[in-house]
Write an enzyme that holds these catalytic residues in place. Structure first.
Site, PDB file in Angstrom:
ATOM      1  N   GLU A  40       0.916  -0.967   0.116  1.00  0.00           N
ATOM      2  CA  GLU A  40      -0.024   0.042  -0.015  1.00  0.00           C
ATOM      3  C   GLU A  40       0.911   1.345   0.101  1.00  0.00           C
ATOM      4  O   GLU A  40       0.399   2.337  -0.736  1.00  0.00           O
ATOM      5  CB  GLU A  40      -0.818   0.021   1.028  1.00  0.00           C
ATOM      6  CG  GLU A  40      -1.974  -1.140   1.198  1.00  0.00           C
ATOM      7  CD  GLU A  40      -3.073  -1.001   0.221  1.00  0.00           C
ATOM      8  OE1 GLU A  40      -3.047   0.009  -0.626  1.00  0.00           O
ATOM      9  OE2 GLU A  40      -3.903  -1.856   0.205  1.00  0.00           O
ATOM     10  N   ARG A  46       0.498   3.772  -3.271  1.00  0.00           N
ATOM     11  CA  ARG A  46      -0.218   5.141  -3.015  1.00  0.00           C
ATOM     12  C   ARG A  46       1.071   6.083  -2.723  1.00  0.00           C
ATOM     13  O   ARG A  46       0.839   7.156  -3.467  1.00  0.00           O
ATOM     14  CB  ARG A  46      -0.888   5.044  -1.964  1.00  0.00           C
ATOM     15  CG  ARG A  46      -2.005   3.840  -1.894  1.00  0.00           C
ATOM     16  CD  ARG A  46      -3.173   3.944  -0.841  1.00  0.00           C
ATOM     17  NE  ARG A  46      -3.969   2.624  -0.722  1.00  0.00           N
ATOM     18  CZ  ARG A  46      -5.102   2.788   0.100  1.00  0.00           C
ATOM     19  NH1 ARG A  46      -5.648   3.828   0.154  1.00  0.00           N
ATOM     20  NH2 ARG A  46      -5.667   1.449   0.146  1.00  0.00           N
ATOM     21  N   ASP A  52      -4.824 -10.293  -8.304  1.00  0.00           N
ATOM     22  CA  ASP A  52      -4.992  -9.115  -9.350  1.00  0.00           C
ATOM     23  C   ASP A  52      -3.878  -8.279 -10.140  1.00  0.00           C
ATOM     24  O   ASP A  52      -3.621  -8.573 -11.242  1.00  0.00           O
ATOM     25  CB  ASP A  52      -6.281  -8.398  -8.634  1.00  0.00           C
ATOM     26  CG  ASP A  52      -5.861  -7.726  -7.669  1.00  0.00           C
ATOM     27  OD1 ASP A  52      -4.807  -7.720  -7.106  1.00  0.00           O
ATOM     28  OD2 ASP A  52      -6.646  -6.814  -7.049  1.00  0.00           O
ATOM     29  N   GLU A 109     -12.538   0.026  -9.844  1.00  0.00           N
ATOM     30  CA  GLU A 109     -12.051  -0.790 -10.865  1.00  0.00           C
ATOM     31  C   GLU A 109     -13.137  -0.845 -12.121  1.00  0.00           C
ATOM     32  O   GLU A 109     -12.556  -1.004 -13.051  1.00  0.00           O
ATOM     33  CB  GLU A 109     -11.811  -2.370 -10.207  1.00  0.00           C
ATOM     34  CG  GLU A 109     -10.840  -2.390  -9.369  1.00  0.00           C
ATOM     35  CD  GLU A 109     -11.139  -2.011  -7.877  1.00  0.00           C
ATOM     36  OE1 GLU A 109     -10.302  -1.631  -7.046  1.00  0.00           O
ATOM     37  OE2 GLU A 109     -12.218  -1.687  -7.561  1.00  0.00           O
ATOM     38  N   THR A 129      -1.379   0.881 -10.460  1.00  0.00           N
ATOM     39  CA  THR A 129      -2.456  -0.181  -9.759  1.00  0.00           C
ATOM     40  C   THR A 129      -3.338   1.039  -8.730  1.00  0.00           C
ATOM     41  O   THR A 129      -4.681   0.736  -8.527  1.00  0.00           O
ATOM     42  CB  THR A 129      -2.206  -1.327  -9.164  1.00  0.00           C
ATOM     43  OG1 THR A 129      -3.479  -1.909  -9.340  1.00  0.00           O
ATOM     44  CG2 THR A 129      -1.909  -0.876  -7.751  1.00  0.00           C
TER      45      THR A 129
END
Length: 583
Positions: free
Chosen positions: A211, A215, A344, A478, A564
């Site tokens: 994360e 981010r 994913d 998404e 992502t």
């Protein structure tokens, strides 16, 4: 409302840095434009030379290119040292369109933006911009410097994955969206916090490597690419350095959590006997490879190359990648496979690593195609009503459930189809359209017209959640992400229409006076709200909606790759703002 222009560049050419955003001029109703003609191209040659580390020159044939001239920097900036700039004055902005320098006055005063009156694509885009400002202003008012906002109770959210540590997650995640939308005063506010207040040395808790990377490191690297301000690059490097101890395992596969203070790392106790998670350690390559290129330090790329090396040599059951890998033994954990949670974005990053490299990283593309061949063979199913979906595998047992997280895959397959013409292309695009349609159906079959966290194809249900624990919507991006890619790559207006349906649903069910909240049951007429404004609303959901309604050449997909978390990185060898360090 906001004065962005400061007159013609003229002899101040060395005081600007250019950001290559679009190949066509774009005049919008949100801007009031004053134009001064410039004859000839010497100005633009100097601008491009000063602002990039490449030798790209704007030719006469490129006269309709659009370059945003971002804020004044050190006027003595040497044109020979052009990839790094000092502190930037974000009070002065101009834009170049073809032969013209335009002084732009941006305003959020766009008239009536009530949903019932909006008909044009331009008005839809401006509505999304207003949504971003509403979310941002309330975060600033009630949770500034904290990670996320509780928009109903109007206070900081301390129960997020970042806990109570004041890491400014919403700032680091949302800052590039502010820039992309032209919210320059808000961008400057966020930039100043990053420069003066962000202090990772003060963090004493365990944080997620994954994360923090997607981010924080991702968001800061994007801001460096867009502005050239070295502060952003240096902050990204400082944070990445804090993540490096997690890689100190026998295999080089990083642990999931690292303590910024002590450097100790560990995995989640629930993750298959202390395993690392595929979607986490497999979603570092874009940021770490790009960080190596802009800093000239190979350590970051070496770390992610090692991960790929380990994965490449492992035997895959039926060609599939399980979600768990033990970082000590180098062996797979439980054979659970998913295109949603836990799996994913590893596959996404294989494709995008190839794209970011300017299609030089052929190994990544080969691994992607090989992985997708197995996924399509063993995990893609079609319901009795004709809806395509990715099921999950638990050893040999098929679970006919698709996560909202897996709805990114429509966009991924579309991107794969259009970026390499081969035997896979038409099949990939067909699958992209089918999967995106299924995800839209999961929205359309709910009362709120928002999609559940997971939906099933069993017990007579199709594209509906059956368990109460799967019926919530937490502002996820998404499905909208796939609308964005499918619109850009097919030009089919239905994807914009579907995006507008999502805007209307967000406004009706998620907007509150203090920002935006998730809801706990998408099938309820009056859904209970969860009182959390996720940082990815700012980073992804609203950004993809804005770009969906923007000119299709604004942040074009042949110039930018989105990580992502929807932070755009410039493509190497193609986009002059890659800003590779000079050896």
């Amino acid at each position: 409302m906001y004065k962005l222009g400061g007159g013609m560049a003229g002899v101040m050419v060395l005081a600007y840095t250019a950001v290559y955003l679009s190949r066509h001029s774009r005049a919008t109703s949100e801007s009031q434009v004053n134009t001064t003609l410039i004859r000839g191209s010497p100005l633009m040659r100097k601008l491009v030379t000063v602002s990039t580390s490449s030798d790209i020159i704007l030719e006469d044939s490129d006269k309709y290119s659009s370059i945003v001239l971002h804020p004044s920097v050190n006027e003595s900036l040497s044109p020979l040292n052009n990839s790094d700039v000092g502190e930037i004055n974000y009070d002065s902005w101009e834009t170049y369109n073809g032969d013209k320098v335009e002084e732009i006055t941006s305003t959020t005063e766009t008239g009536d933006l009530s949903l019932a009156t909006i008909t044009s694509t331009e008005e839809r885009k401006l509505k999304v911009k207003e949504m971003m400002k509403h979310a941002w202003d309330n975060y600033v008012l009630y949770a500034w410097g904290k990670n996320e906002l509780r928009p109903i109770s109007k206070r900081a959210h301390t129960g997020s994955l970042f806990g109570s540590q004041p890491l400014g997650a919403s700032i680091l995640d949302g800052i590039d969206t502010l820039y992309i939308m032209g919210l320059n005063e808000e961008f400057k506010q966020a930039r100043d916090w990053v420069a003066k207040e962000l202090d990772v040395d003060a963090v004493v808790a365990d944080v997620s490597v994954f994360e923090v990377n997607i981010r924080f490191v991702g968001g800061l690297l994007t801001c460096y690419a867009l502005t050239g301000e070295v502060m952003f690059r240096d902050k990204a490097q400082l944070i990445a350095d804090k993540l490096l101890p997690a890689f100190n395992t026998p295999t080089g596969i990083p642990n999931a959590l690292v303590n910024f203070k002590t450097g100790s790392s560990k995995n989640y106790g629930w993750a298959s006997g202390g395993s690392s998670i595929l979607a986490e350690f497999g979603t570092l390559h874009l940021e770490f490879a790009y960080l190596s290129d802009v800093t000239g330090k190979t350590i970051y790329r070496n770390k992610v190359d090692k991960i790929r090396e380990v994965l490449k040599e492992l035997e895959k059951p039926n060609g599939l990648y399980p979600n768990y890998l033990n970082p000590r033994s180098g062996k797979w954990g439980q054979h659970h496979m998913s295109m949603g949670a836990l799996g994913d974005s590893y596959f996404e990053y294989l494709l995008k690593s190839w794209l970011l490299s300017g299609k030089e990283d052929n190994e990544a593309r080969q691994l992607f195609d090989e992985a997708m061949e197995a996924v399509l063979k063993h995990m893609l199913h079609v319901s009795p009503a004709g809806l395509s979906y990715f099921a999950e595998l638990k050893f040999e047992r098929v679970e006919h459930k698709m996560d909202h997280l897996a709805c990114f895959s429509g966009g991924m397959f579309a991107l794969a189809s259009k970026t390499l013409k081969d035997d896979h292309s038409s099949k990939y695009m067909d699958i992209a359209k089918q999967l995106t349609n299924t995800c839209h159906e999961s929205y359309d079959r709910s009362y709120t017209k928002l999609g559940p966290e997971a939906f099933r194809f069993s017990e007579g249900a199709e594209a509906r959640a059956l368990k109460s624990s799967e019926k919530y919507y937490i502002l996820r991006p998404e499905t909208i992400e796939s609308y964005f890619y499918l619109y850009r790559l097919t030009k089919d207006e239905k994807y914009r229409d579907w995006g507008w349906e999502a805007v209307q649903a967000l406004e009706k069910h998620c907007r509150v006076p203090g920002g935006y909240t998730g809801i706990k049951n998408v099938y309820s007429e009056e859904p209970q709200q969860d009182d959390v404004q996720q940082s990815f609303l700012l980073a992804e959901t609203l950004k993809y909606l804005y770009l969906l309604f923007s000119d299709e050449d604004y942040y074009p997909l042949d110039q930018w790759v989105f990580n992502t978390e929807a932070h755009p990185f410039p493509i190497k060898g193609t986009n002059p703002f890659y800003r590779e360090a000079v050896a």
